[in-house]
Scaffold this active site. Structure first.
Site, PDB file in Angstrom:
ATOM      1  N   ARG A 151       1.056  -1.345  -0.014  1.00 11.68           N
ATOM      2  CA  ARG A 151      -0.010   0.042   0.071  1.00 11.68           C
ATOM      3  C   ARG A 151       0.941   1.144  -0.195  1.00 11.68           C
ATOM      4  NH1 ARG A 151      -2.862  -3.401   3.752  1.00 11.68           N
ATOM      5  NH2 ARG A 151      -1.812  -2.238   5.755  1.00 11.68           N
ATOM      6  N   CYS A 177       1.370  20.434 -11.307  1.00 10.50           N
ATOM      7  CA  CYS A 177       0.087  20.569 -11.384  1.00 10.50           C
ATOM      8  C   CYS A 177      -0.599  19.043 -11.131  1.00 10.50           C
ATOM      9  CB  CYS A 177      -0.793  20.909 -12.555  1.00 10.50           C
ATOM     10  SG  CYS A 177      -0.298  22.642 -12.845  1.00 10.50           S
ATOM     11  N   ALA A 227      -3.920  30.852 -20.217  1.00 13.39           N
ATOM     12  CA  ALA A 227      -3.688  31.799 -19.190  1.00 13.39           C
ATOM     13  C   ALA A 227      -2.242  31.379 -18.549  1.00 13.39           C
ATOM     14  CB  ALA A 227      -4.418  31.789 -18.014  1.00 13.39           C
ATOM     15  N   ILE A 229     -12.431  26.485 -14.875  1.00 10.69           N
ATOM     16  CA  ILE A 229     -12.721  26.934 -16.120  1.00 10.69           C
ATOM     17  C   ILE A 229     -12.359  28.456 -16.249  1.00 10.69           C
ATOM     18  CG2 ILE A 229     -14.367  27.356 -18.137  1.00 10.69           C
ATOM     19  CD1 ILE A 229     -15.898  24.723 -16.914  1.00 10.69           C
ATOM     20  N   ARG A 261      -3.152  19.214  -7.904  1.00 13.88           N
ATOM     21  CA  ARG A 261      -3.717  20.476  -7.353  1.00 13.88           C
ATOM     22  C   ARG A 261      -4.400  21.376  -8.026  1.00 13.88           C
ATOM     23  NH1 ARG A 261      -0.928  24.933  -8.858  1.00 13.88           N
ATOM     24  NH2 ARG A 261       0.848  24.548  -9.988  1.00 13.88           N
ATOM     25  N   SER A 262      -4.479  21.317  -9.160  1.00 12.09           N
ATOM     26  CA  SER A 262      -4.920  22.669 -10.290  1.00 12.09           C
ATOM     27  C   SER A 262      -4.990  22.003 -11.550  1.00 12.09           C
ATOM     28  CB  SER A 262      -4.236  23.657 -10.015  1.00 12.09           C
ATOM     29  OG  SER A 262      -4.790  24.709 -11.002  1.00 12.09           O
ATOM     30  N   GLN A 263      -6.381  22.218 -12.009  1.00  7.99           N
ATOM     31  CA  GLN A 263      -6.640  21.964 -13.699  1.00  7.99           C
ATOM     32  C   GLN A 263      -7.265  22.846 -14.470  1.00  7.99           C
ATOM     33  OE1 GLN A 263      -8.645  18.444 -15.453  1.00  7.99           O
ATOM     34  NE2 GLN A 263      -6.498  17.752 -15.710  1.00  7.99           N
ATOM     35  N   ASP A 264      -6.739  23.377 -15.420  1.00  7.21           N
ATOM     36  CA  ASP A 264      -7.473  24.101 -16.586  1.00  7.21           C
ATOM     37  C   ASP A 264      -8.219  22.950 -17.152  1.00  7.21           C
ATOM     38  OD1 ASP A 264      -8.056  25.260 -19.211  1.00  7.21           O
ATOM     39  OD2 ASP A 264      -6.157  26.509 -19.198  1.00  7.21           O
TER      40      ASP A 264
END
Length: 282
Positions: A137, A157, A281, A225, A183-186
């Site tokens: 695991r 990201c 961006a 978005i 953590r972040s996505q366009d």
């Protein structure tokens, strides 16, 4: 309709209808003209893809399978942080004059660490465990290394993969599953690109370790978005979706480090028209 299309459409509708706006806030990203790039966002989006049933590539518009695979292998196989090792130019804006993106992505994958079994980098450790201790695991990677963030031209990201092996009743082979943490996505520019990449990775590692591909769970902390993407998204999710194509991986390759972007193929990949010149961006 492919499952990938349904998941994407439902996610976008949820973000647009129930998300929160960053308009008026102090935001880091900027458009090319210098204007702040605001978003509509949802926290904690979780999408599940069963790779044993369908390859999760959008049909609403075309996702470039070989280019996505090339970038994945640049990070996971070549362990490179230099854009000159890529066939595409998607990373050029984050590269210095020598082509480096700093101590990010592939660089972290190539760093060797001391384990009880010897010195290994994170990829070799994953492969070692899948072959020698598949029900562990603790099979995971992490490239969000705080001590090196100041030397990264872009913070990671998609930063972590956790692998988990299961045994289906009556199956001859074990099943490889994975969780991708982001953590972040366009959503417009990167969502299906990342899903496709890490689906390919699960298929490749499964084949290299004599397993079957199972589930990919995609966890996105901040799924957003951008303001200038909203009308594009609205048009995209109104399109007619098609059936999922058939994905194949060259069966002759048994070593993860021998795969190339030409070892992935799609049959009957029918899509809507491509969206050109998406504003990004920075």
């Amino acid at each position: 309709m492919s499952l990938a299309d349904k998941i994407f459409i439902d996610m976008c509708k949820d973000i647009l209808q129930n998300g929160t706006s960053t308009e008026g806030e102090k935001v880091r990203p900027r458009w090319e003209d210098g204007a702040p790039a605001y978003t509509v966002k949802k926290f904690g989006v979780v999408n599940r893809y069963d790779l044993s049933k369908e390859f999760p590539i959008l049909t609403l518009r075309r996702t470039a399978l070989k280019s996505a695979t090339d970038e994945l292998l640049w990070i996971w196989q070549k362990k490179s942080n230099n854009v000159k090792d890529l066939h595409s130019h998607i990373w050029d804006e984050w590269a210095d004059k020598d082509g480096s993106i700093g101590k990010a992505y592939g660089y972290q994958m190539g760093v060797k660490h001391q384990y009880k079994e010897g010195m290994m980098d994170q990829i070799d450790r994953v492969i070692f465990d899948l072959k020698n201790n598949p029900f562990s695991r603790r099979i995971m990677t992490n490239i969000y290394v705080h001590q090196d963030l100041h030397e990264m031209n872009l913070y990671p990201c998609a930063y972590s993969m956790t692998f988990n092996v299961t045994q289906k009743k009556g199956a001859d082979k074990l099943t490889l599953n994975a969780i991708l943490n982001q953590r972040s996505q366009d959503v417009l520019a990167a969502n299906n690109w990342n899903v496709v990449q890490y689906s390919v990775l699960v298929h490749m590692l499964a084949q290299a370790c004599d397993m079957e591909a199972g589930e990919l769970i995609h966890v996105i902390a901040d799924a957003h978005i951008y303001d200038r993407h909203i009308p594009i998204i609205e048009e995209l999710i109104s399109r007619q979706p098609y059936d999922a194509p058939v994905f194949t991986l060259n069966p002759d390759v048994k070593d993860f480090y021998e795969f190339t972007r030409n070892d992935v193929k799609l049959e009957n990949y029918v899509t809507g028209p491509q969206i050109e010149n998406i504003p990004i961006a920075i």
